[in-house]
Enzyme design. Sequence first.
Site, short mmCIF file in Angstrom:
data_model
loop_
_atom_site.label_atom_id
_atom_site.label_comp_id
_atom_site.label_asym_id
_atom_site.label_seq_id
_atom_site.Cartn_x
_atom_site.Cartn_y
_atom_site.Cartn_z
N ASN A 7 0.86 -1.18 0.00
CA ASN A 7 0.00 0.00 0.00
C ASN A 7 0.90 1.24 0.00
OD1 ASN A 7 -1.58 2.25 0.90
ND2 ASN A 7 -3.15 0.83 1.60
N HIS A 43 -5.52 3.52 -1.73
CA HIS A 43 -6.80 3.76 -1.07
C HIS A 43 -7.12 5.26 -1.18
CE1 HIS A 43 -9.59 2.74 2.55
NE2 HIS A 43 -10.09 3.73 1.83
N GLU A 70 -8.67 0.25 -3.03
CA GLU A 70 -9.56 0.17 -1.87
C GLU A 70 -10.37 1.45 -1.74
OE1 GLU A 70 -6.63 -2.46 1.05
OE2 GLU A 70 -6.96 -0.34 1.47
N THR A 100 -8.08 6.66 9.25
CA THR A 100 -7.70 5.44 8.56
C THR A 100 -8.84 4.45 8.72
OG1 THR A 100 -5.97 3.75 8.32
CG2 THR A 100 -6.54 4.44 10.57
N HIS A 190 -4.00 -4.36 7.70
CA HIS A 190 -4.09 -3.29 8.69
C HIS A 190 -3.22 -3.61 9.90
CE1 HIS A 190 -6.13 0.56 9.56
NE2 HIS A 190 -5.74 0.30 10.79
N HIS A 214 1.52 1.21 6.03
CA HIS A 214 2.11 2.10 7.03
C HIS A 214 3.37 1.49 7.65
CE1 HIS A 214 2.17 5.27 10.05
NE2 HIS A 214 2.41 4.34 10.95
#
EC number: 2.6.99.2
Length: 237
Positions: A7, A43, A70, A100, A190, A214
């Site tokens: 991501n 996203h 996403e 988030t 996540h 992240h």
Amino acid sequence: MTKLSVNINKIATLRNSRGGNMPNVVQFAKDVQRFGAEGVTIHPRPDERHIRYQDAYDLKPEVYTEYNIEGNPIKKFMDMVLEIKPTQVTLVPDAVSALTSNAGWDTLAHKQFLTDVIKEFKQNGIRTSIFVDPDLKQIEGAKATGTDRIELYTEAFAQQFALGNKEAILPYTACAELAYSLDLGVNAGHDLSLDNIQYFKENIPHLLEVSIGHALISESLYLGAENVVQMYLKKLQ
């Protein structure tokens, strides 16, 4: 082997903080694929505070692995996805003000809405996935929508694992087993990181894909992006 999709939202966040095009989002996507990542995830949110809608279009010709977009399927998002036709669209019930992603879909309460959205995406040849909490009823509800896959929301696991509670994996294992029995593909994402990804992978049967942003970007500040991608790939074998 479970696929690693990177991501790249945080790269866009850093770029946007100064304006201009440094770091270059498209170049970073090309680089992580060259380093071995099997997918790129973005996203975009309505306020475009990190990934911009234009980024989604710019990335299309450069993502030769799996392209995963996403987001909450508002009209603007749906129109973009239907035009780009990525490999996969992951439906996430983000509020506009959400910092988030912080919850999975209630697949029972939103069954008809999700069914209609998924039908349109699948008619256009786009694989679908629903972001869900590790709840068996929600997995059953996801199946009823016609989705191809689920993405397990792993924040609760990551928080508990950091505290030493390895039993936090149990509801995820049960959900993955149920999903597989229902012919649903299993993704996850996540707060997964180098610290917890191997344990998660070892305890989640039939795990097809993880989406990590992240933590991977943060770890890359110390260890280098190419090295970190390779570390994840090794742990996912």
